[in-house]
Scaffold this active site. Structure first.
Site, PDB file in Angstrom:
ATOM      1  N   CYS A   1       5.822   3.392   7.940  1.00  0.00           N
ATOM      2  CA  CYS A   1       4.776   3.428   8.964  1.00  0.00           C
ATOM      3  C   CYS A   1       4.812   3.206  10.317  1.00  0.00           C
ATOM      4  CB  CYS A   1       3.680   2.248   8.305  1.00  0.00           C
ATOM      5  SG  CYS A   1       3.599   2.520   6.277  1.00  0.00           S
TER       6      CYS A   1
ATOM      7  N   HIS B   1      -1.879   0.705  13.462  1.00  0.00           N
ATOM      8  CA  HIS B   1      -1.831   1.163  12.094  1.00  0.00           C
ATOM      9  C   HIS B   1      -2.929   1.084  11.103  1.00  0.00           C
ATOM     10  CE1 HIS B   1       0.334   2.720   8.453  1.00  0.00           C
ATOM     11  NE2 HIS B   1       0.626   1.416   8.377  1.00  0.00           N
TER      12      HIS B   1
ATOM     13  N   ASN C   1      -4.662   4.067   4.253  1.00  0.00           N
ATOM     14  CA  ASN C   1      -3.028   4.050   4.720  1.00  0.00           C
ATOM     15  C   ASN C   1      -2.476   5.644   4.626  1.00  0.00           C
ATOM     16  OD1 ASN C   1      -0.585   3.364   5.755  1.00  0.00           O
ATOM     17  ND2 ASN C   1      -0.285   1.518   4.776  1.00  0.00           N
TER      18      ASN C   1
HETATM   19  O1  UT7 Z   1       1.729   0.036   5.702  1.00  0.00           O
HETATM   20  C1  UT7 Z   1       2.119  -0.916   5.493  1.00  0.00           C
HETATM   21  C2  UT7 Z   1       2.081  -1.351   4.209  1.00  0.00           C
HETATM   22  N1  UT7 Z   1       1.148  -2.184   3.449  1.00  0.00           N
HETATM   23  C3  UT7 Z   1       0.172  -3.163   3.917  1.00  0.00           C
HETATM   24  O2  UT7 Z   1       0.068  -3.345   5.193  1.00  0.00           O
HETATM   25  C4  UT7 Z   1      -0.285  -4.013   3.034  1.00  0.00           C
HETATM   26  C5  UT7 Z   1      -0.313  -5.235   3.202  1.00  0.00           C
HETATM   27  N2  UT7 Z   1      -1.034  -6.142   2.202  1.00  0.00           N
HETATM   28  C6  UT7 Z   1      -2.386  -6.173   2.037  1.00  0.00           C
HETATM   29  O3  UT7 Z   1      -2.933  -5.195   2.899  1.00  0.00           O
HETATM   30  C7  UT7 Z   1      -2.938  -6.827   1.062  1.00  0.00           C
HETATM   31  O4  UT7 Z   1      -1.937  -7.905   0.752  1.00  0.00           O
HETATM   32  C8  UT7 Z   1      -3.320  -6.301  -0.197  1.00  0.00           C
HETATM   33  C9  UT7 Z   1      -4.653  -5.662  -0.018  1.00  0.00           C
HETATM   34  C10 UT7 Z   1      -2.169  -5.142  -0.769  1.00  0.00           C
HETATM   35  C11 UT7 Z   1      -3.902  -7.355  -1.325  1.00  0.00           C
HETATM   36  O5  UT7 Z   1      -4.837  -8.051  -0.602  1.00  0.00           O
HETATM   37  P1  UT7 Z   1      -4.780  -9.804  -0.798  1.00  0.00           P
HETATM   38  O6  UT7 Z   1      -5.745 -10.292  -0.441  1.00  0.00           O
HETATM   39  O7  UT7 Z   1      -3.517 -10.069  -0.512  1.00  0.00           O
HETATM   40  O8  UT7 Z   1      -4.730  -9.908  -2.303  1.00  0.00           O
HETATM   41  P2  UT7 Z   1      -3.358 -10.590  -3.436  1.00  0.00           P
HETATM   42  O9  UT7 Z   1      -2.198  -9.759  -3.460  1.00  0.00           O
HETATM   43  O10 UT7 Z   1      -3.448 -11.882  -3.140  1.00  0.00           O
HETATM   44  O11 UT7 Z   1      -4.088 -10.346  -4.859  1.00  0.00           O
HETATM   45  C12 UT7 Z   1      -5.354 -11.079  -5.266  1.00  0.00           C
HETATM   46  C13 UT7 Z   1      -5.696 -10.445  -6.664  1.00  0.00           C
HETATM   47  C14 UT7 Z   1      -4.534 -10.639  -7.500  1.00  0.00           C
HETATM   48  O12 UT7 Z   1      -4.937 -10.957  -8.575  1.00  0.00           O
HETATM   49  P3  UT7 Z   1      -4.650 -12.524  -9.140  1.00  0.00           P
HETATM   50  O13 UT7 Z   1      -3.237 -12.748  -9.137  1.00  0.00           O
HETATM   51  O14 UT7 Z   1      -5.322 -13.366  -8.135  1.00  0.00           O
HETATM   52  O15 UT7 Z   1      -5.140 -12.806 -10.602  1.00  0.00           O
HETATM   53  C15 UT7 Z   1      -4.243  -9.225  -7.720  1.00  0.00           C
HETATM   54  O16 UT7 Z   1      -3.597  -8.854  -9.036  1.00  0.00           O
HETATM   55  O17 UT7 Z   1      -6.253  -9.237  -6.554  1.00  0.00           O
HETATM   56  C16 UT7 Z   1      -5.575  -8.516  -7.748  1.00  0.00           C
HETATM   57  N3  UT7 Z   1      -5.390  -7.044  -7.393  1.00  0.00           N
HETATM   58  C17 UT7 Z   1      -6.630  -6.316  -7.348  1.00  0.00           C
HETATM   59  N4  UT7 Z   1      -7.577  -6.337  -8.167  1.00  0.00           N
HETATM   60  C18 UT7 Z   1      -8.501  -5.268  -8.114  1.00  0.00           C
HETATM   61  C19 UT7 Z   1      -4.480  -6.325  -6.587  1.00  0.00           C
HETATM   62  N5  UT7 Z   1      -4.835  -5.082  -6.510  1.00  0.00           N
HETATM   63  C20 UT7 Z   1      -5.934  -4.821  -7.085  1.00  0.00           C
HETATM   64  C21 UT7 Z   1      -6.939  -4.118  -7.035  1.00  0.00           C
HETATM   65  N6  UT7 Z   1      -8.167  -4.017  -7.744  1.00  0.00           N
HETATM   66  N7  UT7 Z   1      -6.781  -2.822  -6.532  1.00  0.00           N
END
Ligand code: UT7
Length: 312
Positions: free
Chosen positions: A112, A237, A267
């Site tokens: 990215c 980004h 993204n």
């Molecule tokens: O280009 C560079 C690449 N990437 C990025 O910049 C991504 C960087 N990371 C992020 O943007 C965030 O970490 C995410 C959007 C990927 C996730 O958000 P978060 O607030 O960090 O959520 P989390 O990973 O802490 O997950 C919270 C919960 C989890 O469930 P449990 O373990 O709390 O029961 C996940 O399993 O949300 C769950 N979850 C979802 N739920 C519904 C993860 N993906 C989804 C989804 N729908 N699509």
């Protein structure tokens, strides 16, 4: 003499996939995706539309916007992690289609942050007078490496391309400072696995991004001899609105002074920054002499930022 942006262009496939559409594919909700990422919809390319097709469209638009002919180009750099094939490169493919007969061509891989790496590589060639005009394209067809059963990643990504033509501008304008960086120890947090799928430890990448992106902004502002108050516009980004907000708030700039396309495109990896820049130019938001900061981060881990003064 400065080195700056002569023109911009972008392309996004027509096919819109909404959060509601994704609710039918994986266990997710529109509400979760919006509140955690800011994404409402994304563009997904057709099977027969590859990275080179999108790159070509964005490149043509950037050349037209810059009023530069393809034959004038000395170099084409394409930032991508999803080339049509490992070789020939996407840059060679579009060199032929554009008719850029004089141009050398290579792809740049920094995920990215690839567009930032491409832009700064191009700047060096022009600064040293080796080349005059360089096309930099950021393109990714992430849909072909998305695991459509993985809700942690499939809701975040989209396809598209953005391009700029870089060349000589008046003294004092153009790129004022830059920062590029890498931390290979974080490679395990975001990578392509043996099944060719994108795999991400979202939480770790999030932590890295909210730390690195605001810091890189501050670093390039300082290197340019500027203050945060001097920044007119931020083009981050477009991975997650919460990460983008961290950068905006660190700079203390108003909401409408940050490019925001994440809601419409998700993204787009290498294409995010040039798409956001090109859209801002098309909307007339960016004015001559504005101080702009571009900043990105991505798999590698990699990051990059640029401070520039807009105009020719
Ligand atoms: O280009 C560079 C690449 N990437 C990025 O910049 C991504 C960087 N990371 C992020 O943007 C965030 O970490 C995410 C959007 C990927 C996730 O958000 P978060 O607030 O960090 O959520 P989390 O990973 O802490 O997950 C919270 C919960 C989890 O469930 P449990 O373990 O709390 O029961 C996940 O399993 O949300 C769950 N979850 C979802 N739920 C519904 C993860 N993906 C989804 C989804 N729908 N699509």
């Amino acid at each position: 003499m400065g080195v700056g942006v002569l023109g911009t262009g972008h392309y996004a496939p027509d096919n819109i996939v909404t959060n509601k559409d994704l609710e039918k594919i994986v266990d997710t909700t529109d509400e979760w995706i919006r509140s955690r990422t800011g994404i409402e919809e994304r563009r997904i390319a057709k099977d027969d539309e590859d990275s080179s097709d999108m790159a070509f469209m964005a490149a043509e638009r950037a050349l037209e916007n810059a009023n530069v002919k393809a034959e004038e180009l000395d170099l084409i750099l394409v930032a991508t992690v999803t080339p049509d094939t490992p070789f020939p490169s996407v840059s060679c493919m579009i060199q032929e289609r554009l008719g850029a007969t004089k141009a050398a061509a290579m792809d740049v891989g920094a995920a990215c942050a690839g567009f930032m790496y491409g832009m700064i590589t191009a700047q060096q060639f022009i600064k040293t007078n080796a080349y005059q005009k360089i096309l930099i394209v950021g393109v990714d067809k992430l849909s072909k490496i998305i695991d459509w059963t993985d809700r942690n990643t499939c809701v975040l990504l989209g396809d598209g391309a953005g391009a700029v033509v870089l060349g000589k501008v008046s003294e004092g304008k153009g790129i004022l400072s830059f920062e590029l960086g890498a931390d290979g120890s974080g490679g395990k947090e975001l990578y392509q696995n043996e099944a060719n799928h994108l795999v991400m430890n979202g939480r770790e990448v999030f932590k890295f991004a909210v730390r690195q992106m605001p810091q890189s902004c501050v670093n390039v502002i300082e290197k340019a001899g500027l203050n945060k108050e001097d920044v007119d516009y931020l083009v981050p980004h477009q991975a997650n609105i919460r990460i983008m907000e961290a950068a905006r708030q660190r700079l203390g700039i108003a909401e409408d002074r940050m490019a925001k396309t994440v809601q419409n495109y998700g993204n787009n990896s290498s294409a995010s920054i040039p798409i956001a820049l090109s859209e801002s130019v098309n909307k007339g938001i960016i004015k001559d002499n504005d101080i702009i900061v571009l900043v990105g981060f991505g798999g590698g881990l990699t990051w990059g930022a640029v401070a520039l003064k807009w105009g020719k």
